[in-house]
Design a protein around this motif. Structure first.
Motif, PDB file in Angstrom:
ATOM      1  N   ALA A   1      17.251  -3.295  -3.356  1.00  0.00           N
ATOM      2  CA  ALA A   1      16.162  -2.901  -2.457  1.00  0.00           C
ATOM      3  C   ALA A   1      16.240  -3.715  -1.178  1.00  0.00           C
TER       4      ALA A   1
ATOM      5  N   CYS B   1      16.837   1.745  -1.397  1.00  0.00           N
ATOM      6  CA  CYS B   1      17.231   1.308  -2.735  1.00  0.00           C
ATOM      7  C   CYS B   1      18.617   1.870  -3.008  1.00  0.00           C
TER       8      CYS B   1
ATOM      9  N   TRP C   1       9.529   3.739  -7.182  1.00  0.00           N
ATOM     10  CA  TRP C   1       9.143   2.536  -6.440  1.00  0.00           C
ATOM     11  C   TRP C   1       7.868   1.973  -7.063  1.00  0.00           C
TER      12      TRP C   1
ATOM     13  N   ARG D   1       5.212  -1.699  -6.876  1.00  0.00           N
ATOM     14  CA  ARG D   1       4.878  -2.858  -6.052  1.00  0.00           C
ATOM     15  C   ARG D   1       3.965  -3.786  -6.843  1.00  0.00           C
TER      16      ARG D   1
ATOM     17  N   ILE E   1       8.895   9.487  -0.270  1.00  0.00           N
ATOM     18  CA  ILE E   1      10.119   9.111  -0.982  1.00  0.00           C
ATOM     19  C   ILE E   1      11.161  10.199  -0.782  1.00  0.00           C
TER      20      ILE E   1
ATOM     21  N   LEU F   1      12.018   4.861   0.837  1.00  0.00           N
ATOM     22  CA  LEU F   1      10.563   4.973   0.846  1.00  0.00           C
ATOM     23  C   LEU F   1      10.097   4.728   2.271  1.00  0.00           C
TER      24      LEU F   1
ATOM     25  N   TYR G   1       7.937  -5.084  -3.259  1.00  0.00           N
ATOM     26  CA  TYR G   1       8.271  -3.720  -3.644  1.00  0.00           C
ATOM     27  C   TYR G   1       9.583  -3.715  -4.430  1.00  0.00           C
TER      28      TYR G   1
ATOM     29  N   CYS H   1      12.416  -1.188  -6.661  1.00  0.00           N
ATOM     30  CA  CYS H   1      12.844   0.131  -7.096  1.00  0.00           C
ATOM     31  C   CYS H   1      13.394   0.004  -8.516  1.00  0.00           C
TER      32      CYS H   1
END
Length: 120
Positions: free
Chosen positions: A6, A22, A36, A38, A70, A81, A94, A96
């Motif tokens: 990422a 990603c 994704w 977070r 996305i 993203l 964040y 992935c």
């Protein structure tokens, strides 16, 4: 080795935009949906978006719907993203991940995180 790299995080002012990438390698990209997630300080990890490898369907958490998009470039084994209209509450690390399905909690592969900081 399986890798989900990422990138794209950084510091942005509220209302601004960032695009996270990603890049996946070491596994068959088409066999997995990519999501994704977070995690903000002191909060649980939150799934925010997912894209289906079978038909490209996309899914969003209510907290980001309408602001985040996305997308996938299968030729590059990369998922993006696009984050617009960022808010201070979007500040988080964040991640992935490769998911068995956008509807499954089974996540066999995680990437390292990228930090998004949103200043007010």
């Amino acid at each position: 080795d399986v890798q989900l790299q990422a990138s794209g995080g950084g510091l942005v002012q509220a209302g601004g935009s960032l695009r996270l990438s990603c890049a996946a390698s070491g596994f068959t990209f088409d066999d997995y949906d990519i999501g994704w997630f977070r995690q903000a300080p002191g909060k649980d990890r939150e799934g925010i978006s997912c894209i289906s490898s079978s038909d490209g369907s996309t899914y969003y958490a209510h907290s980001v719907k309408g602001r985040f998009t996305i997308s996938s470039d299968n030729a590059k084994n990369t998922v993006y993203l696009q984050m617009n209209s960022l808010k201070p509450e979007d500040m988080a690390v964040y991640y992935c991940a490769a998911r068995a399905s956008c509807f499954s909690d089974y996540v066999p592969y995680w990437g390292q995180g990228t930090l998004v900081t949103v200043s007010s």
